[in-house]
Design an enzyme around this catalytic site. Structure first.
Site, mmCIF file in Angstrom:
data_model
loop_
_atom_site.group_PDB
_atom_site.id
_atom_site.type_symbol
_atom_site.label_atom_id
_atom_site.label_comp_id
_atom_site.label_asym_id
_atom_site.label_seq_id
_atom_site.Cartn_x
_atom_site.Cartn_y
_atom_site.Cartn_z
ATOM 1 C CG ASP A 1 -2.081 1.025 1.194
ATOM 2 O OD1 ASP A 1 -2.178 1.732 0.202
ATOM 3 O OD2 ASP A 1 -2.867 1.239 2.289
ATOM 4 C CG ASP B 1 -3.376 3.922 -3.756
ATOM 5 O OD1 ASP B 1 -4.006 3.057 -4.068
ATOM 6 O OD2 ASP B 1 -3.309 4.644 -2.944
ATOM 7 C CD GLU B 2 -5.598 -1.041 -1.956
ATOM 8 O OE1 GLU B 2 -5.252 -1.907 -1.041
ATOM 9 O OE2 GLU B 2 -6.524 -0.482 -1.731
#
Length: 364
Positions: A18, A116-117
């Site tokens: 993350d 973003d993860e």
């Protein structure tokens, strides 16, 4: 009474990565003068008449209670010195692609959850490294060295625990949850921290006197199923660290879309068509990235009075050609009844997706 058998696969090695305050971190990286200052990604409410919402913010801004989905107006009221940045989503997407390429050095079993993860299954990884913790550290190092950003990592034997672990120590943390530690780790967590438990379920659980993982562990399976149906089955297992969902490197996308909300209402047809074109180009780029073609084009229009119209057209053949999509989206708009109210949102979505066929070349 146990309704279904408990099957717990603890043989896998799963990492959840993350990125830390991703959009804001990219802006800080590119403008070091922002470091140490509260940065909010979102329209400045002083320029929009108070409209707009926070996309994300850095950790400095979070000290003031600012968070994603908060109105920009409230964010400003909480922290008048906050620096508002509209955001450059093409840049963020490019950085996200860099990060995904780093993941692929270690394993092809990568399931992106957002820009973003992502989850990575490193049980059988490309480098033959036995330790998932070592791989997580290497990924953190590579991202920092090559991209200039930090990320947090969670390592465990399933996705549920890895996700919780990545959120346990931020920013730039690494948390390992072993099978022998899972029950203790979960017992201490507030129930609202359990991934997949939404606000309505949290309220319902609180009404039942369930506030922590320890509380949840004490509830019989049938009681949870009676109150939550199929979700109760999942809750019973999550309280015991059981979740056998695989990391899906080929997640099936049902649609690809782009929509924009406008602080300044759109009235002129030329402006409206120009914004439709921007959305179409974004959709075409995403189709290209995901190697997809689509048949159904959906146009979404929301007016100043919040009236929302959605209309779709299905083509005879698959496409991802931007000019063709734009023509159809424009025709859809022309077919809508005139509305004197200005437009506050436009969206274009492609559905009925299929994988790109080698002998089709429609993106010229």
């Amino acid at each position: 009474m146990l309704i279904f058998p408990l099957i717990n696969d603890t043989s896998r090695k799963i990492i959840h990565i993350d990125m830390d305050a991703f959009f804001a971190a990219v802006e800080e990286r590119d403008n070091p003068a922002l470091k140490g200052k509260p940065v909010v990604i979102g329209k400045d409410p002083r320029e929009t008449g108070g409209r707009g919402v926070v996309s994300t913010c850095n950790y400095e801004a979070r000290k003031y209670g600012i968070h994603s989905a908060m109105s920009s107006k409230e964010a400003y009221e909480r922290c008048p010195k906050a620096i508002f940045i509209s955001g450059n989503y093409e840049k963020y997407r490019t950085v996200g692609d860099q990060i995904r390429r780093i993941f692929k050095r270690y394993t092809d079993v990568v399931e992106p959850m957002s820009i973003d993860e992502a989850y990575l299954d490193v049980t059988d990884n490309k480098l033959g490294i036995k330790s998932a913790v070592k791989i997580a550290k290497l990924i953190q190092h590579d991202i920092w060295k090559e991209v200039g950003l930090t990320c947090s990592a969670g390592v465990s034997y399933n996705k549920f625990l890895a996700k919780l672990a990545s959120d346990f120590e931020k920013p730039h943390g690494l948390t390992l949850v072993l099978k022998e530690d899972a029950l203790c780790f979960l017992a201490k967590l507030p129930i609202e921290k359990f991934h997949g438990v939404g606000k309505k379920s949290v309220k319902k659980l609180h009404d039942m006197g369930i506030y922590t993982g320890q509380d949840l562990l004490a509830v019989p399976e049938m009681t949870l199923i009676d109150h939550f149906g199929r979700f109760g089955f999942d809750l019973y297992r999550k309280a015991r660290g059981i979740s056998n969902s695989p990391v899906k490197s080929d997640r099936i996308r049902k649609s690809i879309g782009s929509e924009r909300t406008y602080a300044k209402l759109l009235y002129q047809e030329t402006d409206i068509k120009a914004e439709i074109s921007k959305n179409v180009k974004r959709v075409a780029a995403l189709l290209q990235d995901h190697k997809k073609l689509g048949k159904t084009i959906v146009l979404k229009v929301r007016y100043a009075d919040f009236t929302t119209l959605t209309k779709r057209v299905t083509l005879p053949e698959l496409t991802r050609n931007a000019a063709q999509i734009e023509q159809v989206a424009g025709d859809i708009f022309d077919s809508l009844s005139e509305n004197p109210a200005g437009i506050r949102l436009l969206g274009v979505t492609m559905t009925n997706l299929e994988d790109k066929v080698a002998d089709i070349s429609l993106d010229l």
